[in-house]
Design an enzyme around this catalytic site. Structure first.
Site, mmCIF file in Angstrom:
data_model
loop_
_atom_site.group_PDB
_atom_site.id
_atom_site.type_symbol
_atom_site.label_atom_id
_atom_site.label_comp_id
_atom_site.label_asym_id
_atom_site.label_seq_id
_atom_site.Cartn_x
_atom_site.Cartn_y
_atom_site.Cartn_z
ATOM 1 C CD GLU A 1 9.909 2.878 0.156
ATOM 2 O OE1 GLU A 1 8.987 2.585 1.035
ATOM 3 O OE2 GLU A 1 9.843 3.788 -0.715
ATOM 4 C CB CYS B 1 -12.590 16.049 2.801
ATOM 5 S SG CYS B 1 -12.282 14.477 4.092
ATOM 6 C CB CYS C 1 -13.751 9.550 -0.321
ATOM 7 S SG CYS C 1 -13.455 8.788 1.169
#
Length: 369
Positions: free
Chosen positions: A35, A196, A205
């Site tokens: 991370e 998309c 969305c």
């Protein structure tokens, strides 16, 4: 609020990046290290550094006790070196304050140097199974588009709303969901040219429905990055060694080894350089000043032989323009008397923790790797 967890997790099961090395473990140290390295850095760039770092410093104890030079050398080239210094300080806090174990609550985890809310949440979710929401750049972009949030993404009010959304939408399986939303943002809902038609959230969305996927997140025009200038000294002694100088612990390159530097934007040298920031000049007066100033400060008898072409390096908050001054050292080299100065053969210098522009200069000498 649009539920996205179910289709997102189904997509992740089939298409997620399950082979990433940090996804093969639930060890808090390895998850935390990944991370930290992934902050503002691409996955493909992190992979080799992650592997080498763990081979050298496999746990909290090893990192806490390592010489800072070793930590920075392992990090060299990855950038954002404050992360490396904070990582070692965090390991020291874990050893001294938490008995060698990553804190098991969000409140305690965010007290570690360099660990913010999203980083802490990611580790707690994956290592301990906690229901903790993340909000890294990828997750933020998915939430902004799926909910058509047309506000400055860096504004405090927007951040607060995004955290509210993230917390409400994160299911009990936060470990899988957090990885799924990160992967969707990295692979499908990308900053530019989002795919998309391949997105499992397309039917839900709002940005896609409104034809605004490419327009979100909104771009807030900010002032251009300020520019800074520098001359670096590449001094070679009679044995072919070059001089490196260890920088103070604070600052962009804190703790790294660097070529000695002179900044034309402050001090006496500024009188010889145009204040309107044109290309860095190469004049007899500038060469003479640099030669005398470095000879005096480094206690060396230097002869400048050339000034290299101007180069640039872009940081998050400013742009650095620099030239490299090549010099020969006459007589005996006495700069080793200072603890922050050291002579290296070029190939050995490249094994140290170096800023990227300095590494590039040294690689061009022919001893690079």
């Amino acid at each position: 609020m649009i539920p996205i967890a179910e289709p997102l997790l189904a997509w992740y099961t089939r298409h997620g990046r399950h082979d990433l090395p940090w996804r093969q473990t639930r060890d808090p140290y390895r998850l935390w290290l990944a991370e930290i390295m992934l902050q503002q850095t691409r996955v493909e760039s992190v992979k080799p550094y992650y592997t080498r770092f763990l081979q050298a410093l496999p746990d909290w104890r090893a990192l806490a006790a390592a010489p800072q030079d070793q930590v920075l050398a392992l990090w060299s080239g990855l950038g954002y070196y404050t992360r490396a210094r904070n990582a070692q300080r965090a390991a020291q806090v874990v050893m001294a304050g938490f008995a060698g174990h990553f804190p098991d609550t969000l409140e305690k985890a965010v007290t570690l140097p360099g660990v913010g809310r999203s980083t802490a949440a990611a580790v707690l979710a994956s290592a301990f199974g906690h229901r903790q929401a993340i909000l890294d750049a990828n997750a933020r972009r998915v939430l902004i588009r799926s909910h058509a949030i047309a506000a400055d993404p860096k504004a405090t009010a927007t951040q607060q709303w995004l955290w509210t959304l993230a917390s409400a939408l994160t299911p009990e399986d936060a470990h899988g969901y957090n990885q799924a939303i990160q992967d969707l943002g990295a692979m499908i809902c990308t900053p530019r040219q989002p795919r998309c038609t391949d997105c499992p959230l397309a039917s839900r969305c709002k940005a896609h429905a409104e034809g605004r996927s490419h327009a979100l997140p909104v771009t807030v025009h900010r002032p251009p990055k300020p520019q800074r200038r520098a001359f670096f000294l590449l001094a070679a002694d009679p044995e072919g060694r070059i001089l490196l100088e260890k920088r103070p612990d604070s600052g962009i390159w804190g703790g790294l080894w660097c070529l000695p530097q002179a900044a034309p934007d402050s001090g006496e040298l500024s009188n010889l350089c145009n204040d309107t920031l044109p290309p860095l000049e190469d004049t007899p007066a500038i060469r003479q000043f640099l030669q005398e100033a470095w000879s005096r400060r480094l206690r060396l008898d230097l002869r400048l032989t050339a000034l290299g072409e101007e180069q640039q390096h872009v940081f998050t908050h400013f742009q650095l323009r620099f030239r490299c001054a090549h010099a020969r050292v006459l007589g005996s080299a006495v700069a080793d008397s200072a603890a922050t100065l050291r002579w290296y053969r070029p190939a050995d210098a490249l094994a140290q923790g170096l800023p990227t522009p300095i590494r590039r200069i040294l690689r061009n000498l022919g001893g690079g790797r």
